[in-house]
Design an enzyme around this catalytic site. Structure first.
Site, PDB file in Angstrom:
ATOM      1  N   GLY A 468       0.779  -1.230   0.000  1.00  0.00           N
ATOM      2  CA  GLY A 468       0.000   0.000   0.000  1.00  0.00           C
ATOM      3  C   GLY A 468       0.813   1.284   0.000  1.00  0.00           C
ATOM      4  O   GLY A 468       0.291   2.343  -0.354  1.00  0.00           O
ATOM      5  N   ARG A 627      16.266  11.739   1.881  1.00  0.00           N
ATOM      6  CA  ARG A 627      15.666  12.285   0.675  1.00  0.00           C
ATOM      7  C   ARG A 627      14.257  11.713   0.480  1.00  0.00           C
ATOM      8  O   ARG A 627      14.045  10.504   0.612  1.00  0.00           O
ATOM      9  CB  ARG A 627      16.549  11.893  -0.501  1.00  0.00           C
ATOM     10  CG  ARG A 627      16.153  12.482  -1.813  1.00  0.00           C
ATOM     11  CD  ARG A 627      17.340  12.294  -2.754  1.00  0.00           C
ATOM     12  NE  ARG A 627      16.977  12.549  -4.113  1.00  0.00           N
ATOM     13  CZ  ARG A 627      17.381  11.799  -5.138  1.00  0.00           C
ATOM     14  NH1 ARG A 627      18.159  10.744  -4.910  1.00  0.00           N
ATOM     15  NH2 ARG A 627      17.035  12.106  -6.344  1.00  0.00           N
ATOM     16  N   ASN A 630       9.076  11.086  -3.252  1.00  0.00           N
ATOM     17  CA  ASN A 630       7.768  11.495  -3.745  1.00  0.00           C
ATOM     18  C   ASN A 630       6.954  12.052  -2.576  1.00  0.00           C
ATOM     19  O   ASN A 630       6.377  11.292  -1.800  1.00  0.00           O
ATOM     20  CB  ASN A 630       7.056  10.288  -4.374  1.00  0.00           C
ATOM     21  CG  ASN A 630       5.724  10.659  -5.009  1.00  0.00           C
ATOM     22  OD1 ASN A 630       5.016  11.546  -4.523  1.00  0.00           O
ATOM     23  ND2 ASN A 630       5.382   9.979  -6.079  1.00  0.00           N
ATOM     24  N   LYS A 632       4.129  13.372  -2.268  1.00  0.00           N
ATOM     25  CA  LYS A 632       2.696  13.058  -2.213  1.00  0.00           C
ATOM     26  C   LYS A 632       2.480  11.680  -1.572  1.00  0.00           C
ATOM     27  O   LYS A 632       1.705  11.533  -0.627  1.00  0.00           O
ATOM     28  CB  LYS A 632       2.122  13.069  -3.631  1.00  0.00           C
ATOM     29  CG  LYS A 632       0.626  12.845  -3.701  1.00  0.00           C
ATOM     30  CD  LYS A 632       0.144  13.000  -5.134  1.00  0.00           C
ATOM     31  CE  LYS A 632      -1.368  12.874  -5.224  1.00  0.00           C
ATOM     32  NZ  LYS A 632      -1.823  13.014  -6.617  1.00  0.00           N
ATOM     33  N   VAL A 702       9.792   5.802   5.043  1.00  0.00           N
ATOM     34  CA  VAL A 702       8.803   6.583   5.812  1.00  0.00           C
ATOM     35  C   VAL A 702       7.579   5.764   6.235  1.00  0.00           C
ATOM     36  O   VAL A 702       6.611   6.313   6.729  1.00  0.00           O
ATOM     37  CB  VAL A 702       8.327   7.813   5.010  1.00  0.00           C
ATOM     38  CG1 VAL A 702       9.455   8.803   4.832  1.00  0.00           C
ATOM     39  CG2 VAL A 702       7.731   7.406   3.670  1.00  0.00           C
ATOM     40  N   GLY A 703       7.610   4.450   6.048  1.00  0.00           N
ATOM     41  CA  GLY A 703       6.412   3.641   6.318  1.00  0.00           C
ATOM     42  C   GLY A 703       5.984   3.630   7.772  1.00  0.00           C
ATOM     43  O   GLY A 703       4.809   3.476   8.072  1.00  0.00           O
ATOM     44  N   GLU A 704       6.914   3.777   8.681  1.00  0.00           N
ATOM     45  CA  GLU A 704       6.587   3.579  10.091  1.00  0.00           C
ATOM     46  C   GLU A 704       6.791   4.796  10.986  1.00  0.00           C
ATOM     47  O   GLU A 704       6.118   4.947  12.004  1.00  0.00           O
ATOM     48  CB  GLU A 704       7.400   2.389  10.627  1.00  0.00           C
ATOM     49  CG  GLU A 704       6.825   1.084  10.125  1.00  0.00           C
ATOM     50  CD  GLU A 704       7.787  -0.079  10.137  1.00  0.00           C
ATOM     51  OE1 GLU A 704       8.886   0.071   9.578  1.00  0.00           O
ATOM     52  OE2 GLU A 704       7.452  -1.121  10.692  1.00  0.00           O
TER      53      GLU A 704
END
Ligand code: MOS
Length: 739
Positions: A468, A627, A630, A632, A702-704
């Site tokens: 996801g 970095r 994306n 968004k 950045v998932g967590e």
């Protein structure tokens, strides 16, 4: 980067259309001819043995094909080791349908296979099961005295430096408190399911809901004694995982077991209730003793974490170390313990370890701020650490100061009056709280393939999953940028164990791991392209080294302006119509630096004075994660994680009925999650953070990080609003009224 670079641009998801139109199929949506349907029957007791399963009535139902139990199942590996997987903790993994032993309520004990799912489900209700029940223990609080430090893993989380007890005894300011967190379940939208396709060619193909197709492929090969190339696991799309799909789950094992036995395609789907028998975030008790100087400088930091695990595995993640990465302190005593219960093993749930440990650490820091009469943000800055004190290493980058500054400014922290109950608005008590966040920036070995066509098409492939977060888009963007072709020309392929090998998608490590492999594969293609171009008679690129060439707009250009050639011309010169390269990338094990992502979270709550209804009206979360490829898609990761943090703070709680040894809030009516009405303004800031050391792309993942610290910021805001400390998550209305 070239001017045309697509990295750093807020590009929409390349799989967005497929996702919103239903074109993206999930594991239980693959229809194949002759498909049979399996329904799982799970244990009603928590501990004991299966005395007997009478299946005559079930088998008599028209349309029932077979019933599998431990008593009649086909051969499976006996050794627990064969059921291990990449994510398994220490211990003896559960073997589904293996023998008569019951280790937890909701344990699968039979699979009914029928021509239609409704028939299977009905027939399942006709199984007569007799148990030899044994006394169970599921009461965590009652077993607290039995907590132990698990060998190996548990010991590695223990850490001492200086003399914490002595420093605490002499400290002028002290905090000595305990926090608790409830058991949580992941509840992804997509139900667990597997479609095992019987092709009769000696190979089995399975569509499974999993975060790791390679992990599942290896697991199946081990459990059923197959060669890895006799199994293929596919997961092109996934409707959420949050960690629940990191390990192979039993729907996969049972679907394959039945398909092999029946020589027929079989689908097994779990119900929402059955999904509460999978892993969970372990409930926990955390004790903290913090000593400080009158001005807030830390003198001692002691943190003991007690988590829960099953009787057969010792699951835990890093809970207590985080304070040593965030705050300078000479005297530290950290410990992690486990309590064994008669329930399934816990598993990873978004930011496992960090989300739990940082809740207590950051609430305790808020309590210290009040005890020392120092602003909570100021307290973090006073104790800011430029070294990871666990490993005694500097950071490859740490822009946490900038996170604090930018988030505080955006939030308006300077307008806060520190006194609890001092910021009322009409009938509402208003509270402002803050917390820090931290998550390890990991990288695992991974491989990827890049295929450049003479028509300018580029295919990027790796056996990772996209649960996801936007992995398809990340892969396509990196390929487009590095190769110098438009994004529309790029196809990303993933979710297939036959592709170049990759680890499970999890731990926020996919972009660093798979992205680095893609970079290596693209580099290999570039080298071939340049070699081919230089073969052409009179090539303007003759003699140029790869580093002297810019790849953009489907062309190779000498950076010194000395000439250029198109990819197509180079391939024509080389008489090839495609260049295909596979490459691997591994983390730099010799790095002298510690690698972490950081955040600063500020939250506003409004609480009705009479009704104690809590609304989280504003959250500002500033993230430093290297970095951002994306903004968004990365921003959406943080938004979703903050919503998870709101759930952790206010809603999510799996309750156990100890008489039955069974989770009882096993549905979305009784297990509460934040819904639209619970979510107000959430603002995400990505702080500039350049990191040239961590990996070639300079990314941290950045998932967590977005969930870490969020519950603490909300809990601290609730204290500021009400003057009441509820030291137990979730902070529900009744707890707040009683406090
Ligand atoms: Mo994440 S808990 O590693 O899916």
């Amino acid at each position: 980067m070239t001017a045309a670079s697509i990295l750093g641009k807020p590009t929409s998801r390349v799989d967005g259309r497929a996702k919103v139109t239903g074109g993206a199929k999930y594991a239980a949506e693959y229809n194949v001819p002759g498909l049979a349907h399996g329904f799982v029957v799970t244990s009603a007791i928590a501990k004991g043995r299966i005395a007997q399963i009478d299946m005559a009535d079930a088998l008599a139902v028209d349309g029932v094909i077979a019933v599998f139990t431990h008593a009649n199942r086909p051969k499976m590996a006996a050794s627990h080791d064969k059921y291990n997987d990449d994510i398994a903790p220490g211990g003896k993994p559960f073997r589904p349908l293996y023998d008569d032993r019951i280790c937890f309520s909701f344990q699968p004990i039979a699979l009914v296979v029928a021509e239609e799912p409704e028939i299977a489900r009905f027939a399942a209700s006709l199984l007569h099961i007799e148990y030899k029940q044994e006394p169970h223990e599921t009461d965590f609080e009652k077993q607290r005295g039995e907590a132990f430090v698990a060998k190996g893993d548990g010991e590695s989380h223990s850490h001492k430096r200086g003399t914490a007890a002595k420093a605490f005894a002499g400290a002028p300011v002290k905090v000595d408190i305990e926090y608790r967190m409830a058991v949580e379940h992941h509840n992804p939208m997509e139900m667990f399911g597997a479609t095992a396709v019987w092709e009769g060619n000696g190979r089995i193909t399975v569509y499974d809901k999993t975060q790791g197709p390679v992990n599942c492929r290896n697991y199946l090969a081990n459990v059923f004694g197959l060669e890895p190339d006799e199994v293929r696991v596919l997961v092109p799309y996934m409707g959420g995982g949050f960690g629940s799909g990191l390990r192979p789950q039993y729907e996969l094992t049972l679907a394959v077991l039945a398909a092999r036995a029946l020589k027929r395609s079989v689908r097994v789907t779990l119900t929402r209730q059955q999904m509460f028998g999978l892993g969970y975030r372990a409930g926990n008790i955390q004790s903290l003793k913090i000593g400080a100087e009158q001005d807030g400088r830390l003198l001692s930091f002691s943190h003991e974490f007690i988590g829960m695990t099953s009787q057969f595995e010792a699951f835990q993640r890093t809970n207590v170390a985080w304070s040593s990465q965030l705050y300078k302190c000479a005297n530290v005593d950290l410990k992690q313990k486990l309590v064994r219960l008669d329930q399934n093993s816990p598993c990873d749930m978004r930011a496992p370890g960090g989300a739990e440990g940082m809740y207590a650490i950051e609430c305790a820091m808020d309590e210290l701020a009040y005890a020392a009469n120092v602003d909570p943000l100021e307290l973090r800055l006073i104790n800011y650490s430029d070294r990871d004190q666990m490993e005694d290493k500097p950071y490859s980058s740490k822009e946490l100061r900038a996170c604090y500054r930018q988030a505080a400014e955006r939030f308006g922290w300077s307008r806060r009056t520190p006194q609890p109950r001092s910021m009322k608005d009409g009938n509402d008590l208003v509270g402002w709280g803050m917390a820090s966040g931290i998550w390890e920036a990991m990288q695992l070995e991974a491989s990827a393939r890049a295929v450049l066509g003479a028509n300018g098409s580029l295919e990027i492939a790796s056996a990772t999953a996209d649960i996801g977060p936007g992995t398809y888009t990340m892969m396509a963007q990196i390929g487009a940028d590095l190769m110098g072709v438009p994004l529309e020309n790029v196809t990303a392929k993933l979710g297939d164990s036959d592709l170049p090998q990759a680890p499970v998608e999890g731990g926020s490590f996919t972009t660093a791991s798979v992205g680095s492999a893609i970079a290596a594969a693209c580099r290999a293609v570039q080298k071939d392209l340049l070699r081919l171009a230089q073969k052409a008679a009179g090539s303007p690129l003759k003699g140029a080294k790869i580093d002297e060439i810019e790849f953009a707009d489907g062309r190779m250009r000498r950076k010194d302006g000395g000439g250029e050639a198109s990819f197509a011309d180079a391939m024509r010169a080389g008489k090839v119509d495609r260049i295909e390269k596979e490459a691997s990338a591994a983390p730099n094990e010799k790095s002298k630096y510690a690698h972490y992502a950081h955040s600063a979270i500020f939250a506003e709550v409004r609480i009705d004075q009479e009704l104690a209804v809590i609304r989280v009206t504003r959250v500002v979360n500033a993230i430093a994660a290297g970095r951002i490829l994306n903004p968004k898609i990365a921003g959406s990761q943080i938004l979703g994680a903050v919503v998870g943090g709101i759930g952790m703070a206010l809603h999510e709680e799996t309750l156990t009925d100890h008489r039955l040894g069974r989770f009882m809030t096993h549905n979305l009516a009784d297990y509460h999650v934040p819904v639209n009405a619970d979510v107000h303004g959430i603002e995400v800031i990505f702080v500039d953070e350049q990191d040239d050391e961590i990996n070639p792309l300079g990314v941290k993942g950045v998932g967590e990080i977005g969930i870490v610290g969020t519950a603490a910021a909300i809990a601290n805001a609730i204290y500021h609003a009400t003057g009441k400390r509820v030291r137990e998550l979730p902070i529900t209305i009744d707890k707040l009224m009683r406090a």
